[in-house]
Enzyme design. Sequence first.
Site, PDB file in Angstrom:
ATOM      1  CB  CYS A  46      23.412  -6.427  87.280  1.00 24.87           C
ATOM      2  SG  CYS A  46      24.809  -5.699  88.223  1.00 24.87           S
ATOM      3  CB  CYS A  99      25.037  -3.067  86.370  1.00 24.81           C
ATOM      4  SG  CYS A  99      25.951  -4.605  86.843  1.00 24.81           S
ATOM      5  CG  ASP A 100      21.507  -1.866  84.578  1.00 22.35           C
ATOM      6  OD1 ASP A 100      22.549  -1.421  83.872  1.00 22.35           O
ATOM      7  OD2 ASP A 100      21.056  -3.109  84.476  1.00 22.35           O
TER       8      ASP A 100
END
Length: 314
Positions: free
Chosen positions: A137, A140-141
């Site tokens: 992701c 997300c990261d």
Amino acid sequence: MNSGNEVYDLIILGGGPAGLTAGLYAMRAVLKTILIEKATPGGQVAITKGVENYPGFEDISGLDLCDKFLHHAQSYGLELIRDEVISIQPGTERHSVLLESGKVLQGHALIIATGGTPRKLGVPGEDELLGRGVSYCAKCDGFFFQDRVVSVVGGGDTALEEALYLTKLASKVYLIHRRNTFRASKILQRRVADSGIELVLDSTITRINDQDNAVYSISVENLLTGEQRIIETEGVFIFVGLFPNNKIVPPGIAMDASGYAITDDKCATNIPGIFIAGDLKQKYAKQIVIAAAEGCTAALAAASYIDEKKSEIK
């Protein structure tokens, strides 16, 4: 909170676009309905930064779109609980759903919309370095890789979307794909061509290498020439498809060789009263609008099934 063994007209398993749309249409059909979701409603869409191809929204974040799905369904009074489904027991009169909390819910009909989870490459270093440079992701990261070199693996819409997103953060982005053409939409391919992303085509990662317990490089093989190369990178973002979340699908439901459920055009399985919608269902393409349409179809078909079932009892 409901007590165990409560009977519903319809139980929806999964709170992604398919499940939430099914909930909306079920409530409009005045069915006693409950939706069960173990995590944040929205599924994979909730972690998508930008959605540009859902009708009516030229550009909306995945999280905002999911919130609209949820609020719309709940505006009709849809009941939603956070729990995990352990198993489903089909029955002739009603189907039973066992939850992790120990509750058993019964429904005249079920819609299974549990979607999928990211597929892995299955190469050395992937599992060991998860969370230490390996991610599924970018939204997300990606923040943790500002001004660093990263690599993206895949050739579909998600892979190209995430690669483009990472160009806003990383100092350099490699895009690795096992073929020399992409499955992604033409508009995304054009954006990638103009983005400065370095393409590594006809190639596959054979190993993810670490240094000081973090991703340091990847070993890449050209599938046409056999040439081996090392690409120094601190992040590896993998988008090579989804694996169907079919663990709770009852035995006896027809599945294809890849584990996707086979249904008719009403999203009905070969077990009466059990319907499947969304990315768990065998289909030509996986898009938010398709999942939502299947949720609608499944709910309308379930409503018809329930009406017939109740009329038989009378």
